[in-house]
Write a protein that holds these residues in place. Sequence first.
Motif, PDB file in Angstrom:
ATOM      1  N   GLY A   1       0.844  -1.187   0.000  1.00  7.15           N
ATOM      2  CA  GLY A   1       0.000   0.000   0.000  1.00  7.15           C
ATOM      3  C   GLY A   1       0.871   1.225   0.000  1.00  7.15           C
ATOM      4  N   GLN A   2       0.405   2.278   0.654  1.00  3.95           N
ATOM      5  CA  GLN A   2       1.213   3.489   0.689  1.00  3.95           C
ATOM      6  C   GLN A   2       0.837   4.398   1.851  1.00  3.95           C
ATOM      7  OE1 GLN A   2       0.561   5.143  -3.187  1.00  3.95           O
ATOM      8  NE2 GLN A   2      -1.526   5.763  -2.774  1.00  3.95           N
ATOM      9  N   VAL A   3       1.850   5.170   2.284  1.00  2.00           N
ATOM     10  CA  VAL A   3       1.588   6.302   3.170  1.00  2.00           C
ATOM     11  C   VAL A   3       1.140   7.403   2.216  1.00  2.00           C
ATOM     12  CG1 VAL A   3       2.530   7.866   4.902  1.00  2.00           C
ATOM     13  CG2 VAL A   3       3.470   5.561   4.688  1.00  2.00           C
ATOM     14  N   GLU A   4      -0.169   7.624   2.151  1.00  4.53           N
ATOM     15  CA  GLU A   4      -0.723   8.436   1.076  1.00  4.53           C
ATOM     16  C   GLU A   4      -0.494   9.933   1.285  1.00  4.53           C
ATOM     17  OE1 GLU A   4      -4.944   8.189  -1.147  1.00  4.53           O
ATOM     18  OE2 GLU A   4      -5.017   9.134   0.819  1.00  4.53           O
ATOM     19  N   SER A   5      -1.043  10.483   2.381  1.00  7.52           N
ATOM     20  CA  SER A   5      -1.000  11.938   2.537  1.00  7.52           C
ATOM     21  C   SER A   5      -1.139  12.301   4.011  1.00  7.52           C
ATOM     22  CB  SER A   5      -2.138  12.585   1.736  1.00  7.52           C
ATOM     23  OG  SER A   5      -3.382  12.093   2.201  1.00  7.52           O
ATOM     24  N   ALA A   6      -1.037  13.596   4.290  1.00 10.87           N
ATOM     25  CA  ALA A   6      -1.156  14.077   5.670  1.00 10.87           C
ATOM     26  C   ALA A   6      -1.809  15.446   5.684  1.00 10.87           C
ATOM     27  CB  ALA A   6       0.220  14.151   6.324  1.00 10.87           C
ATOM     28  N   GLN A   7      -2.399  15.762   6.839  1.00 14.06           N
ATOM     29  CA  GLN A   7      -2.961  17.086   7.094  1.00 14.06           C
ATOM     30  C   GLN A   7      -2.273  17.630   8.341  1.00 14.06           C
ATOM     31  OE1 GLN A   7      -5.413  18.665   5.389  1.00 14.06           O
ATOM     32  NE2 GLN A   7      -6.012  17.018   3.996  1.00 14.06           N
ATOM     33  N   PHE A   8      -1.438  18.631   8.156  1.00 11.16           N
ATOM     34  CA  PHE A   8      -0.808  19.332   9.278  1.00 11.16           C
ATOM     35  C   PHE A   8      -0.977  20.824   9.020  1.00 11.16           C
ATOM     36  CE2 PHE A   8       1.196  15.263   9.878  1.00 11.16           C
ATOM     37  CZ  PHE A   8       1.464  15.195  11.247  1.00 11.16           C
ATOM     38  N   PRO A   9      -2.131  21.414   9.402  1.00 15.94           N
ATOM     39  CA  PRO A   9      -2.447  22.795   9.015  1.00 15.94           C
ATOM     40  C   PRO A   9      -1.358  23.816   9.364  1.00 15.94           C
ATOM     41  CG  PRO A   9      -4.332  21.760  10.083  1.00 15.94           C
ATOM     42  CD  PRO A   9      -3.186  20.806  10.218  1.00 15.94           C
ATOM     43  N   GLU A  10      -0.633  23.579  10.479  1.00 10.10           N
ATOM     44  CA  GLU A  10       0.342  24.581  10.928  1.00 10.10           C
ATOM     45  C   GLU A  10       1.708  24.448  10.253  1.00 10.10           C
ATOM     46  OE1 GLU A  10       0.593  24.730  15.264  1.00 10.10           O
ATOM     47  OE2 GLU A  10      -1.343  23.700  15.337  1.00 10.10           O
ATOM     48  N   TYR A  11       1.955  23.336   9.534  1.00  9.79           N
ATOM     49  CA  TYR A  11       3.323  23.063   9.080  1.00  9.79           C
ATOM     50  C   TYR A  11       3.385  22.735   7.593  1.00  9.79           C
ATOM     51  CZ  TYR A  11       3.805  22.674  14.100  1.00  9.79           C
ATOM     52  OH  TYR A  11       3.759  22.929  15.438  1.00  9.79           O
ATOM     53  N   ASP A  12       4.596  22.864   7.036  1.00 11.23           N
ATOM     54  CA  ASP A  12       4.813  22.562   5.622  1.00 11.23           C
ATOM     55  C   ASP A  12       6.172  21.883   5.477  1.00 11.23           C
ATOM     56  OD1 ASP A  12       4.358  22.443   2.927  1.00 11.23           O
ATOM     57  OD2 ASP A  12       4.301  24.606   2.598  1.00 11.23           O
ATOM     58  N   ASP A  13       6.439  21.364   4.281  1.00 10.28           N
ATOM     59  CA  ASP A  13       7.730  20.728   3.958  1.00 10.28           C
ATOM     60  C   ASP A  13       8.056  19.606   4.945  1.00 10.28           C
ATOM     61  OD1 ASP A  13       8.013  22.537   1.845  1.00 10.28           O
ATOM     62  OD2 ASP A  13       8.984  24.016   3.135  1.00 10.28           O
TER      63      ASP A  13
END
Length: 204
Positions: free
Chosen positions: A15-27
């Motif tokens: 499978g895969q580690v698809e995506s993430a939601q971290f509103p306060e952070y980037d990169d």
Amino acid sequence: MAAASPSVFLLMVNGQVESAQFPEYDDLYCKYCFVYGQDWAPTAGLEEGISQIASKSQDVRQALVWNFPIDVTFKSTNPYGWPQIVLSVYGPDVFGNDVVRGYGAVHVPFSPGRYKRTIPMFVPESTSTLQKFTSWFMGRRPEYTDPKVVAQGEGREVTRVRSQGFVTLLFNVVTKDMKKLGYDTGPVDTQGVLGPSLPQGNPQ
């Protein structure tokens, strides 16, 4: 002459580690590793990995998309200690140091099929205002020396944590010889996607 009955069963996970939601952070980038009981052993694939750095999408979701592949096969004689996947997400702070932005863990699904799991992430917190200021000033946030403790119970109750972000995983799970060893993993339809729990017509 009848074939010898199997002494182990196999669990294949991709499978895969698809995506993430971290509103306060980037990169941010993600590391994963598997934690499992002493009767388990990996026989193929990778039991740990580290993704590329992802930036937020420009749409409303602001998702961090990794699509980082997972592919591992385990063998075991006993379902005790069923594998868990432990995730650690890292990214730069204001000083440019890589600091942990979240830990999380989830069991590999028990039945064959295709699954999507969204895991709430958390970070350890400093226990006092002085420690918080010192860790900010020194650029060292509290983190676990071994992320695998996230999947274990010992000592977790004395750790202060704060929720922060979500990571979405996709799993394809296949098992082999579990039924022959007496374990029922539940009904599966012809596409290998977990169906509703229906009574089975022909018990084996």
